[in-house]
Design an enzyme around this catalytic site. Structure first.
Site, PDB file in Angstrom:
ATOM      1  N   HIS A 104      18.878  78.056  18.452  1.00 42.01           N
ATOM      2  CA  HIS A 104      19.804  79.198  18.501  1.00 42.01           C
ATOM      3  C   HIS A 104      19.151  80.493  18.977  1.00 42.01           C
ATOM      4  CE1 HIS A 104      22.849  76.675  17.022  1.00 42.01           C
ATOM      5  NE2 HIS A 104      22.710  76.856  15.723  1.00 42.01           N
ATOM      6  N   HIS A 174      29.365  80.696  16.177  1.00 38.13           N
ATOM      7  CA  HIS A 174      28.952  79.883  15.033  1.00 38.13           C
ATOM      8  C   HIS A 174      29.716  80.191  13.742  1.00 38.13           C
ATOM      9  CE1 HIS A 174      26.045  77.502  12.679  1.00 38.13           C
ATOM     10  NE2 HIS A 174      25.542  77.099  13.842  1.00 38.13           N
ATOM     11  N   GLU A 301      31.368  74.198  17.802  1.00 32.45           N
ATOM     12  CA  GLU A 301      30.716  75.140  18.709  1.00 32.45           C
ATOM     13  C   GLU A 301      30.798  74.651  20.158  1.00 32.45           C
ATOM     14  OE1 GLU A 301      26.644  75.691  17.088  1.00 32.45           O
ATOM     15  OE2 GLU A 301      27.461  74.512  15.425  1.00 32.45           O
TER      16      GLU A 301
END
Length: 352
Positions: A104, A174, A301
């Site tokens: 991420h 997210h 996502e």
């Protein structure tokens, strides 16, 4: 009427602000300039307003959050194996923030940075961030803009970005959804439909092994709507290795949407629209350790494939100078009512 308030401070004294978006269809969203966090999302339900996502108390909690609740993810959503890749003949090393891998966007990524507010109206917030060359190990300067907008019963998120050197770029979003609006109701009781005929098997470090496996006859087949509880197979080796769902579903090229989710308990349904090739399904099992007492939510996502910079067979995820990146994620809400059949749920989401 505009509504802005201070949401707390970071440890270095910087103030974090929240911005309220309010639509005529009863959808409301609170967004932070810290990480573009979607800190609250309220939608109409059968018994009144429903809190559709999990949320934390203040700015410090979001900055320290290991679960990435609600953030704008970048530069690269999901994992890059070994925290390294090669591009145009040059090797790059990224920040390793999940064991030896990159997750991420790294140590801070986009989700722990303060974004600049470019424009704010009661139904729209435009945020901007400049990611300098070398940040988290990525090459090139990158300028990214994220626009949240309420359109009727939909919350729409638009990403736009440009760079001055080739760089991996795979932004996503997210939030953790529990459309029941009640932490006592398991998130796995939600009904999910995803038009995906494949998924990406992963190794013990959750890095794809390069194959695309068919979903037919597996716990990853959500082409027909079913609850996550009903789909879950405790004997599935992939679910055993990951502790639950944490996999990229490969979306069909000809599809009507990216996913639909429904809570029979609140009567709320949601449809996600995006042109990304994959949809990461995360069941939120890590929250039991990371945030005891918060409950679970389901992450859906839309994104490019994880580890694509190291997997030549995966769809390209390199942004190059002179190319404008654009990706839209739309969350459309409806209230078909409690305990409805799937045909009624799908029809309600088509009407809105």
């Amino acid at each position: 009427m505009e509504k802005i308030w201070r949401f707390g401070h970071l440890d270095d004294g910087r103030a974090v602000h929240a911005y309220r978006l309010q639509g005529e269809a009863g959808v409301a969203a609170d967004i932070l300039d810290l990480g573009g966090v979607l800190a609250r999302l309220v939608v109409p339900g059968a018994g009144g307003p429903v809190d559709a996502i999990l949320r934390l108390a203040d700015a410090r909690a979001y900055f320290a959050d290991p679960a990435y609740l609600g953030i704008l993810v970048g530069r690269y959503g999901n994992r890059i194996g070994g925290a390294r890749f090669s591009l145009d003949g040059r090797a790059y090393t990224l920040a390793a923030n999940e064991g030896r891998n990159h997750l991420h966007g790294g140590m801070l990524g986009f989700g722990r940075r303060l974004w600049e507010v470019i424009e704010y109206r009661p139904d729209m917030l435009v945020l901007q961030y400049h990611s300098p060359d070398g940040e988290e190990g990525y090459p090139g300067n990158l300028d990214v803009r994220a626009t949240y907008r309420l359109e009727g019963a939909s919350l729409v998120l638009d990403f736009e970005a440009r760079c001055d050197a080739a760089t991996p770029f795979n932004p996503t979003h997210h939030p953790y959804f529990n459309l029941a609006g009640d932490p006592a109701v398991p998130a796995s009781a939600q009904v999910l439909q995803v038009p995906a005929d494949g998924y990406l098997p992963v190794d013990a470090e959750l890095i794809p092994n390069g194959a695309v496996a068919g979903v037919a006859g597996t716990a990853f087949d959500f082409r027909s709507a079913r609850t996550l509880d009903a789909a879950f197979d405790p004997a599935d080796p992939q679910l055993q290795a990951c502790g639950g769902y944490d996999h990229c579903l490969v979306l069909e090229s000809a599809r009507d949407c990216a996913a639909m989710l429904y809570s029979p308990h609140s009567g709320v349904a949601m449809r996600i629209d995006c042109d990304a090739p994959g949809l990461q399904l995360y069941g939120g099992h890590g929250l039991d350790r990371q945030h005891p007492g918060l409950g679970r939510g389901v992450c859906l996502e839309p994104q490019g494939f994880p580890d694509a910079p190291n997997q030549p067979a995966f769809p390209d995820a390199i942004l190059r100078p002179g190319t404008a990146f654009r990706r839209r994620i739309g969350y459309r809400f409806a209230m078909p009512g409690r305990d409805r059949g799937w045909d009624a749920v799908a029809a309600a989401l088509q009407r809105n």
